[in-house]
Design a protein around this motif. Structure first.
Motif, PDB file in Angstrom:
ATOM      1  N   SER A   9      61.958 -45.871   2.456  1.00 24.27           N
ATOM      2  CA  SER A   9      60.515 -46.058   2.316  1.00 24.27           C
ATOM      3  C   SER A   9      60.062 -45.097   1.225  1.00 24.27           C
ATOM      4  N   SER A  10      59.008 -45.458   0.490  1.00 23.82           N
ATOM      5  CA  SER A  10      58.559 -44.618  -0.624  1.00 23.82           C
ATOM      6  C   SER A  10      57.068 -44.848  -0.831  1.00 23.82           C
ATOM      7  N   VAL A  11      56.289 -43.761  -0.849  1.00 27.27           N
ATOM      8  CA  VAL A  11      54.841 -43.908  -1.030  1.00 27.27           C
ATOM      9  C   VAL A  11      54.493 -43.959  -2.518  1.00 27.27           C
ATOM     10  N   ARG A  12      55.086 -43.056  -3.303  1.00 25.17           N
ATOM     11  CA  ARG A  12      54.750 -42.966  -4.730  1.00 25.17           C
ATOM     12  C   ARG A  12      55.956 -43.198  -5.644  1.00 25.17           C
ATOM     13  N   GLY A  13      57.043 -43.733  -5.090  1.00 24.16           N
ATOM     14  CA  GLY A  13      58.139 -44.188  -5.949  1.00 24.16           C
ATOM     15  C   GLY A  13      59.308 -43.237  -6.140  1.00 24.16           C
ATOM     16  N   HIS A  14      59.151 -41.966  -5.752  1.00 23.04           N
ATOM     17  CA  HIS A  14      60.244 -41.031  -6.034  1.00 23.04           C
ATOM     18  C   HIS A  14      61.463 -41.277  -5.123  1.00 23.04           C
ATOM     19  N   THR A  15      61.204 -41.610  -3.881  1.00 23.00           N
ATOM     20  CA  THR A  15      62.333 -41.912  -2.977  1.00 23.00           C
ATOM     21  C   THR A  15      63.045 -43.182  -3.439  1.00 23.00           C
ATOM     22  N   ALA A  16      62.290 -44.087  -4.042  1.00 22.50           N
ATOM     23  CA  ALA A  16      62.917 -45.291  -4.622  1.00 22.50           C
ATOM     24  C   ALA A  16      63.855 -44.892  -5.756  1.00 22.50           C
ATOM     25  N   PRO A  59      60.351 -40.184   2.530  1.00 18.90           N
ATOM     26  CA  PRO A  59      59.648 -38.952   2.154  1.00 18.90           C
ATOM     27  C   PRO A  59      58.814 -38.414   3.322  1.00 18.90           C
ATOM     28  N   VAL A  60      58.543 -37.136   3.261  1.00 17.90           N
ATOM     29  CA  VAL A  60      57.638 -36.514   4.235  1.00 17.90           C
ATOM     30  C   VAL A  60      56.229 -36.597   3.655  1.00 17.90           C
ATOM     31  N   ILE A  61      55.319 -37.187   4.437  1.00 23.19           N
ATOM     32  CA  ILE A  61      53.924 -37.324   4.006  1.00 23.19           C
ATOM     33  C   ILE A  61      53.047 -36.680   5.075  1.00 23.19           C
ATOM     34  N   TYR A  62      52.414 -35.587   4.703  1.00 26.10           N
ATOM     35  CA  TYR A  62      51.615 -34.791   5.652  1.00 26.10           C
ATOM     36  C   TYR A  62      52.389 -34.502   6.934  1.00 26.10           C
ATOM     37  N   GLY A  63      53.594 -34.069   6.750  1.00 29.96           N
ATOM     38  CA  GLY A  63      54.400 -33.629   7.893  1.00 29.96           C
ATOM     39  C   GLY A  63      55.003 -34.750   8.702  1.00 29.96           C
ATOM     40  N   ASN A  64      54.795 -35.985   8.273  1.00 25.52           N
ATOM     41  CA  ASN A  64      55.269 -37.129   9.062  1.00 25.52           C
ATOM     42  C   ASN A  64      56.096 -38.096   8.214  1.00 25.52           C
ATOM     43  N   SER A  91      61.104 -33.884   0.578  1.00 27.93           N
ATOM     44  CA  SER A  91      59.896 -33.079   0.809  1.00 27.93           C
ATOM     45  C   SER A  91      59.819 -32.043  -0.296  1.00 27.93           C
ATOM     46  N   VAL A  92      58.608 -31.573  -0.592  1.00 22.74           N
ATOM     47  CA  VAL A  92      58.526 -30.538  -1.627  1.00 22.74           C
ATOM     48  C   VAL A  92      58.815 -29.150  -1.063  1.00 22.74           C
ATOM     49  N   VAL A  93      58.715 -28.977   0.265  1.00 20.27           N
ATOM     50  CA  VAL A  93      59.107 -27.662   0.809  1.00 20.27           C
ATOM     51  C   VAL A  93      60.588 -27.394   0.551  1.00 20.27           C
ATOM     52  N   ALA A  94      61.360 -28.470   0.383  1.00 16.58           N
ATOM     53  CA  ALA A  94      62.806 -28.311   0.158  1.00 16.58           C
ATOM     54  C   ALA A  94      63.117 -27.758  -1.241  1.00 16.58           C
ATOM     55  N   ARG A 106      62.097 -28.048   8.565  1.00 13.56           N
ATOM     56  CA  ARG A 106      61.504 -28.428   9.860  1.00 13.56           C
ATOM     57  C   ARG A 106      61.218 -29.916   9.951  1.00 13.56           C
ATOM     58  N   TYR A 107      61.054 -30.571   8.814  1.00 16.85           N
ATOM     59  CA  TYR A 107      60.806 -32.019   8.845  1.00 16.85           C
ATOM     60  C   TYR A 107      62.072 -32.779   9.238  1.00 16.85           C
ATOM     61  N   MET A 108      63.223 -32.227   8.864  1.00 20.88           N
ATOM     62  CA  MET A 108      64.476 -32.853   9.305  1.00 20.88           C
ATOM     63  C   MET A 108      64.624 -32.661  10.821  1.00 20.88           C
ATOM     64  N   GLY A 127      61.729 -33.163  -3.277  1.00 20.05           N
ATOM     65  CA  GLY A 127      60.997 -34.265  -3.897  1.00 20.05           C
ATOM     66  C   GLY A 127      60.258 -33.852  -5.152  1.00 20.05           C
ATOM     67  N   LYS A 128      59.174 -34.541  -5.424  1.00 23.21           N
ATOM     68  CA  LYS A 128      58.462 -34.355  -6.691  1.00 23.21           C
ATOM     69  C   LYS A 128      56.997 -34.004  -6.456  1.00 23.21           C
ATOM     70  N   VAL A 129      56.511 -33.055  -7.217  1.00 26.71           N
ATOM     71  CA  VAL A 129      55.067 -32.793  -7.263  1.00 26.71           C
ATOM     72  C   VAL A 129      54.534 -33.581  -8.451  1.00 26.71           C
TER      73      VAL A 129
HETATM   74  C1  LIG Z   1      50.029 -37.711   0.301  1.00 24.44           C
HETATM   75  C2  LIG Z   1      51.232 -36.827   0.228  1.00 24.44           C
HETATM   76  C3  LIG Z   1      51.509 -35.945   1.281  1.00 24.44           C
HETATM   77  C4  LIG Z   1      52.641 -35.109   1.233  1.00 24.44           C
HETATM   78  N1  LIG Z   1      52.898 -34.271   2.278  1.00 24.44           N
HETATM   79  C5  LIG Z   1      53.973 -33.425   2.219  1.00 24.44           C
HETATM   80  C6  LIG Z   1      54.246 -32.512   3.276  1.00 24.44           C
HETATM   81  O1  LIG Z   1      53.570 -32.466   4.295  1.00 24.44           O
HETATM   82  N2  LIG Z   1      55.300 -31.664   3.134  1.00 24.44           N
HETATM   83  C7  LIG Z   1      56.113 -31.674   2.006  1.00 24.44           C
HETATM   84  O2  LIG Z   1      57.037 -30.880   1.926  1.00 24.44           O
HETATM   85  N3  LIG Z   1      55.901 -32.567   1.010  1.00 24.44           N
HETATM   86  C8  LIG Z   1      54.852 -33.427   1.081  1.00 24.44           C
HETATM   87  N4  LIG Z   1      54.606 -34.329   0.072  1.00 24.44           N
HETATM   88  C9  LIG Z   1      55.547 -34.388  -1.048  1.00 24.44           C
HETATM   89  C10 LIG Z   1      56.434 -35.624  -0.971  1.00 24.44           C
HETATM   90  O3  LIG Z   1      57.319 -35.566   0.123  1.00 24.44           O
HETATM   91  C11 LIG Z   1      57.215 -35.732  -2.290  1.00 24.44           C
HETATM   92  O4  LIG Z   1      56.270 -35.835  -3.334  1.00 24.44           O
HETATM   93  C12 LIG Z   1      58.121 -36.934  -2.353  1.00 24.44           C
HETATM   94  O5  LIG Z   1      58.850 -36.857  -3.569  1.00 24.44           O
HETATM   95  C13 LIG Z   1      57.330 -38.234  -2.278  1.00 24.44           C
HETATM   96  O6  LIG Z   1      58.208 -39.336  -2.324  1.00 24.44           O
HETATM   97  P1  LIG Z   1      57.657 -40.800  -2.695  1.00 24.44           P
HETATM   98  O7  LIG Z   1      57.231 -40.736  -4.148  1.00 24.44           O
HETATM   99  O8  LIG Z   1      58.835 -41.664  -2.483  1.00 24.44           O
HETATM  100  O9  LIG Z   1      56.530 -41.107  -1.769  1.00 24.44           O
HETATM  101  C14 LIG Z   1      53.497 -35.154   0.105  1.00 24.44           C
HETATM  102  C15 LIG Z   1      53.203 -36.051  -0.957  1.00 24.44           C
HETATM  103  C16 LIG Z   1      52.087 -36.872  -0.897  1.00 24.44           C
HETATM  104  C17 LIG Z   1      51.800 -37.823  -2.037  1.00 24.44           C
END
Ligand SMILES: Cc1cc2nc3c(=O)[nH]c(=O)nc-3n(C[C@H](O)[C@H](O)[C@H](O)COP(=O)(O)O)c2cc1C
Length: 178
Positions: A9-16, A59-64, A91-94, A106-108, A127-129
């Motif tokens: 699954s990927s919200v913004r494409g990086h996991t893809a 990806p981790v999105i807001y801890g979920n 996750s970006v904490v990684a 902790r997300y794992m 992940g990516k900022v």
């Molecule tokens: C809305 C949003 C919430 C996020 N929440 C977290 C978070 O709680 N902890 C974390 O470590 N990274 C968080 N991230 C970072 C994402 O895990 C990281 O950008 C990842 O590369 C996103 O992958 P995607 O592009 O496949 O969605 C968040 C990113 C977004 C866009």
């Protein structure tokens, strides 16, 4: 030839992008890989019998984790358990070494608690900022999180924390699970 399915699954494409790189690394190592987004898998179905190994990533999105992704994992526990398998999270904490380990991320640990499927193999990926690509309210929320975790807060920041050589190594590793 061993066949691997990478379901993600990927919200913004990086996991893809990471999933595609895993597939390329598997192909380069003499295997064969397909990738499928979870929405497609839910609606079109998965031909589980074609694959020797199944890899899932999210990806981790807001801890979920994405609800549809978790629901898919719950529904297909039996199919996942029936094969060698692996799970990776982004996750970006990684970005810090301590949080880039299975024990330190902790997300794992949260995934292992939430998921009835207990993956046989685990991988934490940074992940990516990408502030310019994020919605304004996500930018504000993530800036707050970054402030607390000493990460980048400038809203123009784009940093790819992914170690791509390590992703290649992970691709070769999952092929060896077959
Ligand atoms: C809305 C949003 C919430 C996020 N929440 C977290 C978070 O709680 N902890 C974390 O470590 N990274 C968080 N991230 C970072 C994402 O895990 C990281 O950008 C990842 O590369 C996103 O992958 P995607 O592009 O496949 O969605 C968040 C990113 C977004 C866009």
């Amino acid at each position: 030839m061993k066949k691997v399915l990478v379901l993600y699954s990927s919200v913004r494409g990086h996991t893809a992008r990471v999933s595609r790189r895993i597939c390329e690394s598997i192909d380069a190592a003499g295997g064969s890989a397909d990738m499928m987004e979870v929405t497609e898998a839910v609606h079109e179905g998965v031909d589980w019998g074609r694959y020797d190994v199944v890899v899932l990533g999210a990806p981790v999105i807001y801890g979920n984790y994405d609800k549809a992704f978790m629901e898919f994992v719950r529904r297909h526990k039996a199919e996942l358990d029936s094969k060698p398998n692996s799970f990776f999270n982004l996750s970006v904490v990684a970005r810090t070494p301590a949080k880039a380990t299975v024990e330190g991320n902790r997300y794992m640990q949260k995934f292992l608690q939430l998921s009835p499927w207990k993956p046989k193999d685990l991988k934490v990926i940074a992940g990516k900022v990408n502030y310019p690509a994020w919605r304004w309210y996500d930018v504000i929320m993530i800036q707050l999180i970054m402030k607390m975790t000493q990460g980048p807060t400038d809203r123009h920041t784009v940093i790819d924390y992914t170690d791509w050589a390590d992703v290649d190594a992970y691709g070769r590793h999952v092929l060896e699970l077959a």
